[in-house]
Design a protein around this motif. Structure first.
Motif, PDB file in Angstrom:
ATOM      1  N   ALA A  55       0.816  -1.212   0.000  1.00 54.89           N
ATOM      2  CA  ALA A  55       0.000   0.000   0.000  1.00 54.89           C
ATOM      3  C   ALA A  55       0.850   1.263   0.000  1.00 54.89           C
ATOM      4  N   GLY A  56       2.172   1.102   0.178  1.00 55.54           N
ATOM      5  CA  GLY A  56       3.058   2.251   0.175  1.00 55.54           C
ATOM      6  C   GLY A  56       3.497   2.648   1.577  1.00 55.54           C
ATOM      7  N   HIS A  57       4.360   3.658   1.640  1.00 56.52           N
ATOM      8  CA  HIS A  57       4.875   4.117   2.930  1.00 56.52           C
ATOM      9  C   HIS A  57       5.272   5.573   2.820  1.00 56.52           C
TER      10      HIS A  57
ATOM     11  N   GLY B  27       5.650 -12.665  -3.071  1.00 49.85           N
ATOM     12  CA  GLY B  27       4.896 -11.662  -3.806  1.00 49.85           C
ATOM     13  C   GLY B  27       3.905 -10.950  -2.916  1.00 49.85           C
ATOM     14  N   LYS B  28       2.836 -10.472  -3.532  1.00 47.62           N
ATOM     15  CA  LYS B  28       1.845  -9.665  -2.824  1.00 47.62           C
ATOM     16  C   LYS B  28       0.684 -10.500  -2.286  1.00 47.62           C
TER      17      LYS B  28
ATOM     18  N   TYR C  20       8.754  -9.304  -0.535  1.00 55.22           N
ATOM     19  CA  TYR C  20       7.895  -8.577  -1.467  1.00 55.22           C
ATOM     20  C   TYR C  20       8.656  -7.444  -2.146  1.00 55.22           C
ATOM     21  N   ARG C  21       9.447  -6.674  -1.393  1.00 53.74           N
ATOM     22  CA  ARG C  21      10.059  -5.454  -1.931  1.00 53.74           C
ATOM     23  C   ARG C  21      11.288  -5.722  -2.784  1.00 53.74           C
ATOM     24  N   GLY C  22      11.862  -6.924  -2.695  1.00 54.95           N
ATOM     25  CA  GLY C  22      13.031  -7.239  -3.506  1.00 54.95           C
ATOM     26  C   GLY C  22      14.322  -7.105  -2.714  1.00 54.95           C
ATOM     27  N   PRO C  23      15.461  -7.318  -3.374  1.00 55.97           N
ATOM     28  CA  PRO C  23      16.749  -7.278  -2.688  1.00 55.97           C
ATOM     29  C   PRO C  23      17.172  -5.853  -2.355  1.00 55.97           C
TER      30      PRO C  23
END
Length: 228
Positions: A164-166, A187-188, A223-226
């Motif tokens: 949802a963001g930050h 994933g999501k 989820y966000r990646g490396p």
């Protein structure tokens, strides 16, 4: 309450500048005193007066938070260097908060963050303006020499952001108490998605925080990646 760290800094607005000290628990608390008024909030762009808003002549506010000012501070940020172990770095930050916009639009007319890491006599970053600490620290990591990695929650194996963001800072979720489940996040959505695990998060932390369970973020990206 966790132990507080003290970050020396400066507050500047149309009335002038004042040296201040920001206190933070590295999670969801930042507080300081400016011109005798106590302020606190979860992020640097969300500092409100604890005893109600003082007269407008002293400060400017947007939705109860300080604005129309420049906040500067420095804080320690260690860097792991291959073959040398952790090295003491210093992160110097400047957050410019713009003026409030009139209704119905509201909000600020601008906001910018600059961050520079000082390590072993060299400076990394500092020229670019960023929207948040995630982008600023990613940029610094890319500039570090090979074998050097930030030792902070943003670079930890057990941290992630909500789809949802930050905001500016402190929206990083820690999953250190659910490591096995977090390792399977892919994933999501779905049974192994970050949304399914989200209710089990340990706590929210600032990107620059670190604890005794820090582990470098590896090939598993959650989820966000490396990182970077």
């Amino acid at each position: 309450m966790s132990a507080l760290s003290a970050w020396p800094g400066r507050y500047t607005d149309r009335h002038g500048a004042q040296q201040v000290v920001f206190e933070s628990d590295g999670r969801a608390l930042i507080r300081t005193t400016i011109r005798g008024v106590r302020f606190a909030g979860e992020t640097m762009d969300g500092l409100g007066a604890l005893a109600g808003e003082p007269p407008e002549a002293m400060f400017r506010f947007c939705d109860g938070d300080l604005c129309s000012c420049l906040l500067e501070w420095q804080q320690p940020l260690p860097v792991d260097v291959a073959g040398q172990g952790p090295r003491a770095g210093v992160l110097r930050c400047a957050l410019r908060l713009g003026d409030p916009l009139p209704p119905p639009r509201g909000g600020l007319d601008g906001q910018s963050l600059t961050v520079a890491l000082h390590l072993d006599g060299r400076t990394y970053g500092g020229a670019e303006e960023h929207d948040d600490f995630e982008a600023a620290l990613y940029g610094i990591q890319h500039r570090l020499p090979p074998g050097a990695r930030l030792r902070a929650c943003v670079a930890c194996a057990w941290s992630d952001y909500s789809p949802a963001g930050h905001g500016l800072m402190a929206g990083l979720a820690c999953f250190r108490r659910t490591k096995d489940r977090y390792r399977r996040v892919d994933g999501k959505h779905g049974p192994r998605g970050i949304f399914a695990l989200w209710p089990a998060l340990t706590e929210f932390v600032q990107e620059t925080h670190r604890c005794g369970e820090f582990e470098p973020r590896g090939t598993h990206g959650g989820y966000r990646g490396p990182f970077p």
